[in-house]
Design a protein around this motif. Structure first.
Motif, PDB file in Angstrom:
ATOM      1  N   ASN A 190      41.312  34.550  51.554  1.00  8.08           N
ATOM      2  CA  ASN A 190      41.295  35.069  50.174  1.00  8.08           C
ATOM      3  C   ASN A 190      42.457  36.025  49.928  1.00  8.08           C
ATOM      4  O   ASN A 190      42.976  36.116  48.822  1.00  8.08           O
ATOM      5  CB  ASN A 190      39.992  35.835  49.905  1.00  8.08           C
ATOM      6  CG  ASN A 190      38.822  34.908  49.794  1.00  8.08           C
ATOM      7  OD1 ASN A 190      38.938  33.734  50.124  1.00  8.08           O
ATOM      8  ND2 ASN A 190      37.696  35.420  49.337  1.00  8.08           N
ATOM      9  N   LEU A 191      42.816  36.772  50.975  1.00  5.08           N
ATOM     10  CA  LEU A 191      43.907  37.734  50.838  1.00  5.08           C
ATOM     11  C   LEU A 191      45.210  37.002  50.504  1.00  5.08           C
ATOM     12  O   LEU A 191      45.967  37.406  49.627  1.00  5.08           O
ATOM     13  CB  LEU A 191      44.097  38.519  52.147  1.00  5.08           C
ATOM     14  CG  LEU A 191      43.234  39.747  52.358  1.00  5.08           C
ATOM     15  CD1 LEU A 191      41.773  39.388  52.577  1.00  5.08           C
ATOM     16  CD2 LEU A 191      43.734  40.509  53.575  1.00  5.08           C
ATOM     17  N   LEU A 192      45.432  35.917  51.234  1.00  8.65           N
ATOM     18  CA  LEU A 192      46.648  35.131  51.015  1.00  8.65           C
ATOM     19  C   LEU A 192      46.610  34.472  49.638  1.00  8.65           C
ATOM     20  O   LEU A 192      47.605  34.484  48.905  1.00  8.65           O
ATOM     21  CB  LEU A 192      46.789  34.048  52.098  1.00  8.65           C
ATOM     22  CG  LEU A 192      47.060  34.551  53.515  1.00  8.65           C
ATOM     23  CD1 LEU A 192      47.063  33.396  54.501  1.00  8.65           C
ATOM     24  CD2 LEU A 192      48.398  35.285  53.558  1.00  8.65           C
ATOM     25  N   GLY A 199      38.584  40.040  48.607  1.00  7.39           N
ATOM     26  CA  GLY A 199      38.791  39.412  49.932  1.00  7.39           C
ATOM     27  C   GLY A 199      38.856  40.459  51.033  1.00  7.39           C
ATOM     28  O   GLY A 199      38.272  40.291  52.108  1.00  7.39           O
ATOM     29  N   ILE A 200      39.548  41.570  50.752  1.00  5.60           N
ATOM     30  CA  ILE A 200      39.658  42.636  51.771  1.00  5.60           C
ATOM     31  C   ILE A 200      38.284  43.211  52.082  1.00  5.60           C
ATOM     32  O   ILE A 200      37.901  43.376  53.244  1.00  5.60           O
ATOM     33  CB  ILE A 200      40.642  43.738  51.289  1.00  5.60           C
ATOM     34  CG1 ILE A 200      42.066  43.192  51.328  1.00  5.60           C
ATOM     35  CG2 ILE A 200      40.526  44.998  52.146  1.00  5.60           C
ATOM     36  CD1 ILE A 200      43.111  44.084  50.697  1.00  5.60           C
ATOM     37  N   GLY A 252      44.873  35.373  46.957  1.00  5.85           N
ATOM     38  CA  GLY A 252      45.001  36.406  45.916  1.00  5.85           C
ATOM     39  C   GLY A 252      46.443  36.881  45.816  1.00  5.85           C
ATOM     40  O   GLY A 252      46.991  37.025  44.718  1.00  5.85           O
ATOM     41  N   GLY A 253      47.059  37.106  46.993  1.00  4.28           N
ATOM     42  CA  GLY A 253      48.464  37.540  47.022  1.00  4.28           C
ATOM     43  C   GLY A 253      49.349  36.479  46.374  1.00  4.28           C
ATOM     44  O   GLY A 253      50.268  36.810  45.599  1.00  4.28           O
ATOM     45  N   GLY A 304      44.465  37.847  40.446  1.00  4.94           N
ATOM     46  CA  GLY A 304      44.985  37.833  41.827  1.00  4.94           C
ATOM     47  C   GLY A 304      44.666  39.136  42.546  1.00  4.94           C
ATOM     48  O   GLY A 304      44.248  39.144  43.711  1.00  4.94           O
ATOM     49  N   THR A 314      42.231  39.535  45.784  1.00  2.97           N
ATOM     50  CA  THR A 314      42.718  40.142  47.042  1.00  2.97           C
ATOM     51  C   THR A 314      41.798  41.290  47.451  1.00  2.97           C
ATOM     52  O   THR A 314      41.386  41.375  48.617  1.00  2.97           O
ATOM     53  CB  THR A 314      44.157  40.672  46.859  1.00  2.97           C
ATOM     54  OG1 THR A 314      44.940  39.634  46.293  1.00  2.97           O
ATOM     55  CG2 THR A 314      44.767  41.106  48.175  1.00  2.97           C
TER      56      THR A 314
END
Lengths: 270, 331
Positions: A126-128, A78-79, A130-131, A71, A75
């Motif tokens: 992706n951020l969401l 993704g960032i 991964g989070g 995860g 994230t």
């Protein structure tokens, strides 16, 4: 100073708004991008679920810990992809065509404008995701709330992003001399492949020196390992300090190298 | 105090010399040959505030390279430049706030978005207060007649409309110095005239200093009193436009219309006959001999109409370039 930061934040918000408007005008492309990322995460999770069906640990990381690691990596990746990758990848083209001229003429930090001018909203989910994976893994392991670990994670995760950004900036700067820099994407793939696994996998006569090299000389293995380790496994102060120092040094070095590269810019003929 | 001062400005590029064919490409992988090309060679000039100066020269003469050195985009190999009191290559923010560079062949606006969005971004980048921004924007859109086009995606605008938007984007922060590189290239006559008019009006209103490169002599005649002619990286003329005519226009064109209905056969003795059709003939005559030749012709023949003109500016400029090439080859 405060005014300056506010100005840059306002500019960044505006750039984000424009890139979103642009992305939305190509709806089909946006939806395809998001779908690809969802499928990619699904494949990753399915693969690790299969592996953990056969064993309880991978390189000393148990299932929920490893899930947290995945995860965190997703994230971070993704960032980088959302905020920087497209900009850095475009840089070679700006150099080749001479369109970099207009960015250099603006009364604003060149590094900011070149590396932050576009946000790739297609990879932002992706951020969401991964989070979400990180939260689920913490829930699965019954993580007891620990403010020190959480703050350490946030700081070192921020350092991980900065380290990844700095490596990308160093690779990007090479475009000024190379003009065509398709290798940037390949180098980034190599970077993300190294960052994707726990550093404990580098064991044995051949692998251990590689692990040491990518931890202490070219500190790619720090970017996900240190924050994930601090959050769900052992908090190692020495590694945290080393990560902080590496970040500052890399930031200084990559910025100097980038500005030096801009001095060699030849500006393509009109 | 001059707004631009260039002293011995020189730019040398190291250019890779690729060998022909696949074998040549392979050889280039391990042994590369380079050649030093002097794009700009020891150029010195100065420009006073409020001047409108044209930079003329054939393709590859070094005009754009000079503009790029003056705007800080590239570093001079040697020599010095001072623009608005700054060293351009240091690219100080205070310097970049006070000038603008417009390139006719390049686009600085966001392609997929309306020009108005790019203008807003420029407002933020240049920290232009909102009321001042709106006032300047209104003034410029009115001047160029594009009030209704700012909300249209840039990619959907015609070339002429796009150039007008580029010009607005460049002028929003009210630069003291405007560098223009081929601003009317590829435009039709109507759009060219509109851009020229806008630049002239803007100059009258704001007194902005302009340095312009263009291949269209109409741009130069309409806008500039002074020209710098550059050929093969060297400055070969610096002075008023009329000075080019005096310096390089050795001959004048005498246009004659004979009353007898046919041009006489003996015109060749007075000068070079460049055209002869029925009663009309054009004669190229040494500038110093025009009065004498006219007198002689009028004595001998019945002339219905006569006019004396300078040769077209394009021809003169071509001659200046040619002389520059010859002296470069000789050196």
């Amino acid at each position: 100073m405060g005014q300056g930061i506010l100005r840059y934040l306002r500019m960044y918000a505006q750039l984000g708004q424009y890139t979103l408007a642009r992305e939305m005008s190509f709806r089909g492309n946006f939806l395809v991008k998001v779908s690809v990322e969802v499928i990619w995460l699904g494949i990753l999770l399915a693969f690790y679920a299969t592996v953990f069906g056969m064993t309880n640990t991978i390189a000393e990381w148990n299932r929920p810990q490893y899930l947290f690691f995945v995860g965190a990596f997703f994230t971070l990746n993704g960032i980088i992809e959302t905020f920087f990758l497209e900009n850095c990848n475009d840089f070679a083209e700006l150099v080749r065509t001479g369109d970099l001229d207009f960015l250099l003429l603006k009364p604003i930090d060149e590094q900011f404008l070149i590396t932050c001018r576009r946000i790739d909203w297609g990879t932002a989910p992706n951020l969401l995701m991964g989070g979400g994976v990180m939260v689920v893994s913490l829930y699965q392991m019954g993580w007891p709330f620990d403010l020190v670990r959480l703050l350490t994670f946030l700081v070192t995760f921020g350092c991980g992003i900065a380290i990844a950004y700095c490596f990308m900036l160093l690779l990007t700067a090479l475009s000024v001399w190379m003009i065509r820099n398709q290798s940037l994407m390949e180098m980034w793939w190599l970077f993300s492949s190294l960052a994707r696994y726990p550093k404990e996998i580098f064991k044995g006569t051949w692998a251990q020196p590689i692990g040491i090299f990518f931890t202490f000389v070219m500190p790619i293995l720090l970017v996900v390992n240190v924050p994930a380790n601090a959050m769900v496994r052992a908090l190692e102060p020495s590694m945290v300090v080393f990560t902080l120092v590496s970040t500052v040094l890399l930031f200084w070095l990559s910025r100097r190298f980038f500005l030096h590269a801009l001095r060699s810019y030849r500006s393509a003929s009109s | 105090m001059p707004i631009i001062e260039a002293e011995g400005l020189t730019k040398t590029y190291r250019v890779f010399q690729k060998k022909e064919g696949l074998l040549g490409s392979l050889r280039g992988l391990y042994r590369r040959e380079y050649k030093d090309v002097r794009a700009v060679d020891d150029i010195s000039f100065s420009i006073e505030p409020g001047e409108m100066v044209a930079f003329l020269g054939p393709n590859g003469a070094g005009k754009t390279t000079t503009l790029k050195m003056l705007s800080g985009l590239i570093y001079p190999t040697s020599g010095e430049a001072s623009v608005l009191g700054f060293v351009p290559s240091l690219r100080a923010d205070a310097f970049r706030r006070r000038f603008a560079l417009v390139m006719g062949q390049k686009n600085q606006l966001w392609w997929d978005l309306p020009a108005a969005d790019s203008f807003q971004l420029n407002r933020e980048i240049y920290s232009i207060p909102a009321p001042e921004f709106q006032k300047t924007l209104n003034e410029l859109t009115e001047l160029l007649g594009v009030e209704k086009l700012t909300r249209q995606a840039v990619r959907e605008l015609s070339l002429g409309e796009r150039m007008k938007m580029e010009l607005i984007a460049a002028l929003l922060h009210q630069p003291q110095l405007l560098l223009l590189d081929e601003p009317t290239i590829g435009l039709d006559v109507v759009a060219q005239v509109a851009i020229q008019k806008c630049l002239r009006d803007y100059h009258t209103r704001r007194g902005v200093t302009m340095l312009l490169t263009s291949h269209y002599m109409r741009d130069v005649e309409a806008l500039c009193d002074r020209v710098l002619v550059i050929a093969h990286g060297r400055l070969v003329h610096d002075g008023p436009l009329s000075g080019i005519v005096e310096r390089f226009g050795h001959a004048k064109l005498v246009k004659l219309e004979f009353a007898d209905g046919v041009a006489p056969d003996d015109l060749g003795r007075f000068g070079e006959v460049t055209r002869r059709e029925g009663p009309s003939a054009d004669l190229k005559v040494e500038r110093s001999r025009v009065a004498e030749v006219l007198g002689a012709i009028l004595d001998r023949h019945a002339v219905a109409d006569v006019s004396v003109q300078d040769p077209p500016l394009e021809q003169l400029i071509a001659r200046v370039f040619e002389e520059g090439r010859r002296s470069h080859d000789a050196a």
